[in-house]
Design a protein around this motif. Structure first.
Motif, PDB file in Angstrom:
ATOM      1  N   ALA A 208       0.826  -1.211   0.000  1.00  0.00           N
ATOM      2  CA  ALA A 208       0.000   0.000   0.000  1.00  0.00           C
ATOM      3  C   ALA A 208       0.858   1.258   0.000  1.00  0.00           C
ATOM      4  CB  ALA A 208      -0.933  -0.011   1.202  1.00  0.00           C
ATOM      5  N   GLU A 211       1.018   2.596  -3.581  1.00  0.00           N
ATOM      6  CA  GLU A 211      -0.209   2.709  -4.371  1.00  0.00           C
ATOM      7  C   GLU A 211      -0.382   4.109  -4.963  1.00  0.00           C
ATOM      8  OE1 GLU A 211      -3.566   1.549  -2.074  1.00  0.00           O
ATOM      9  OE2 GLU A 211      -3.479  -0.537  -2.739  1.00  0.00           O
ATOM     10  N   GLU A 212      -0.152   5.139  -4.166  1.00  0.00           N
ATOM     11  CA  GLU A 212      -0.377   6.499  -4.650  1.00  0.00           C
ATOM     12  C   GLU A 212       0.587   6.846  -5.779  1.00  0.00           C
ATOM     13  OE1 GLU A 212      -0.650  11.118  -2.999  1.00  0.00           O
ATOM     14  OE2 GLU A 212      -0.469   9.439  -1.594  1.00  0.00           O
ATOM     15  N   GLU A 213       1.869   6.501  -5.607  1.00  0.00           N
ATOM     16  CA  GLU A 213       2.848   6.812  -6.645  1.00  0.00           C
ATOM     17  C   GLU A 213       2.551   6.041  -7.926  1.00  0.00           C
ATOM     18  OE1 GLU A 213       7.698   6.994  -7.329  1.00  0.00           O
ATOM     19  OE2 GLU A 213       6.886   6.481  -5.358  1.00  0.00           O
ATOM     20  N   GLY A 215      -0.364   4.908  -8.770  1.00  0.00           N
ATOM     21  CA  GLY A 215      -1.609   5.444  -9.307  1.00  0.00           C
ATOM     22  C   GLY A 215      -1.359   6.638 -10.210  1.00  0.00           C
ATOM     23  N   ALA A 216      -0.380   7.471  -9.862  1.00  0.00           N
ATOM     24  CA  ALA A 216      -0.032   8.607 -10.720  1.00  0.00           C
ATOM     25  C   ALA A 216       0.502   8.134 -12.060  1.00  0.00           C
ATOM     26  CB  ALA A 216       0.997   9.491 -10.011  1.00  0.00           C
ATOM     27  N   ASP A 219      -2.421   7.089 -14.167  1.00  0.00           N
ATOM     28  CA  ASP A 219      -3.208   8.218 -14.658  1.00  0.00           C
ATOM     29  C   ASP A 219      -2.617   8.850 -15.914  1.00  0.00           C
ATOM     30  OD1 ASP A 219      -5.041   7.911 -12.632  1.00  0.00           O
ATOM     31  OD2 ASP A 219      -4.150   9.429 -11.323  1.00  0.00           O
ATOM     32  N   ARG A 247      -8.428   1.361 -12.048  1.00  0.00           N
ATOM     33  CA  ARG A 247      -8.648   1.177 -10.607  1.00  0.00           C
ATOM     34  C   ARG A 247      -8.184  -0.210 -10.151  1.00  0.00           C
ATOM     35  NH1 ARG A 247     -13.568   3.819 -11.893  1.00  0.00           N
ATOM     36  NH2 ARG A 247     -14.696   1.833 -11.928  1.00  0.00           N
ATOM     37  N   ARG A 250      -4.368  -0.485  -9.811  1.00  0.00           N
ATOM     38  CA  ARG A 250      -3.883   0.157  -8.583  1.00  0.00           C
ATOM     39  C   ARG A 250      -4.196  -0.727  -7.373  1.00  0.00           C
ATOM     40  NH1 ARG A 250      -4.329   6.343  -6.394  1.00  0.00           N
ATOM     41  NH2 ARG A 250      -4.032   5.872  -4.191  1.00  0.00           N
ATOM     42  N   ARG A 251      -5.404  -1.241  -7.327  1.00  0.00           N
ATOM     43  CA  ARG A 251      -5.844  -2.038  -6.173  1.00  0.00           C
ATOM     44  C   ARG A 251      -5.063  -3.336  -6.030  1.00  0.00           C
ATOM     45  NH1 ARG A 251     -12.039  -4.319  -5.574  1.00  0.00           N
ATOM     46  NH2 ARG A 251     -11.619  -5.791  -3.875  1.00  0.00           N
TER      47      ARG A 251
END
Length: 315
Positions: A208, A211-213, A215-216, A219, A247, A250-251
């Protein structure tokens, strides 16, 4: 071939020399995929696939693009023989090849994502060294209970990461906690346990952190609508559009791979013939264990594709 599922393998399916026989038989693969992949990544991935040792292929940031690229080459050859899927799915990393097969991702974009995914996963392992191990025999509920008990007692992260078939479940987490789960499972009568030669603790909440990095990164890439039905192994359900595909990818970093449920969902749609479109034969074993009576053809080598093409179902 009618009513067939293509299954794409994940990390752990890598083999020294993978794809070399395909390129020897189909030289166009070198110019269409392998040389462009080398240029995109900035290093000789093709050489590592064809000539690298098992040790060369261990680092996560190498393994993931290597398995993905081999799967894309297999997909090209299958299409050249007129063999196309009615549904696709991928095991973990294999979801990227499945999305390429479904027309959701361009293979070049997927390759870049896979490379970055491997780099980020390796970074997690550097911060918190992890491990994965297959526990064979006990039902999922028992393996979940063992993980919960060890995690509660030690305060460490250890979870079921892969539900591969009714009798094989992979645990992932911090090294000592994974070792403890394996020891408890053996004491309780597990048929077998196998330490996996992977470069990070995939599909547990340790992931986790990236995940944010990642996710970018997702995108920045175009995701299109599926041209072929595609199932996600994170949800064991359909991926209906490009936004949902983004999604799911990422998940899946920290989410468990629900492979047995995914196979059952494919079978429930009326499909009983499967092609493992990539290196290795692990997914074929999971099909046999989960869906007795289903037909599965490993297709990671030229000789295996020859057998598939000659099979009566291919006519």
């Amino acid at each position: 071939m009618q009513n067939i599922a293509f299954l794409f393998p994940g990390q752990g399916s890598q083999r020294p020399g993978m794809g070399k026989d395909l390129v020897a038989r189909h030289p166009e693969l070198a110019d269409r995929y392998y040389r462009p992949a080398d240029d995109i990544l900035g290093f000789g991935l093709s050489r590592l696939c064809w000539e690298g040792t098992a040790e060369d292929l261990v680092p996560t940031e190498i393994t993931q693009p290597a398995v993905f690229l081999t799967s894309v080459a297999v997909l090209h050859v299958l299409h050249g023989h007129g063999i196309t899927p009615s549904v696709v799915a991928g095991h973990s990393l294999g979801e990227y090849a499945a999305l390429v097969a479904a027309g959701v991702l361009d293979w070049r974009d997927a390759l870049r994502l896979v490379r970055r995914r491997g780099e980020l996963m390796a970074q997690v392992n550097e911060r918190t060294p992890g491990a994965m191990a297959a526990v064979i025999g006990p039902a999922a509920e028992q393996v979940e209970r063992i993980c919960a008990e060890v995690a509660g007692r030690t305060g460490a992260v250890v979870e079921v990461a892969n539900y591969n078939d009714p009798a094989q479940h992979v645990v992932s987490g911090e090294r000592d906690a994974v070792r403890e789960v394996v020891a408890v499972a053996r004491a309780l009568g597990a048929e077998r346990t196998v330490a996996l030669g992977v470069g990070a603790p995939f599909h547990c909440r340790l992931m986790a952190a990236v995940e944010e990095e990642f996710g970018a990164e997702l995108d920045r890439v175009e995701f299109r609508e599926p041209r072929v039905p595609v199932l996600s192994a994170v949800t064991a359900g359909p991926v209906r559009d490009g936004a949902e595909a983004r999604r799911v990818l990422r998940r899946q970093l920290a989410g468990a791979v629900r492979w047995a449920d995914t196979l059952r969902a494919i079978a429930a749609s009326g499909t009983d013939t499967f092609v493992e479109a990539g290196p290795g034969r692990a997914l074929s074993g999971f099909v046999r264990a989960t869906l007795p009576g289903a037909v599965c053809h490993p297709a990671g080598q030229a000789r295996r594709i020859d057998r598939l093409v000659a099979a009566p179902a291919a006519a």
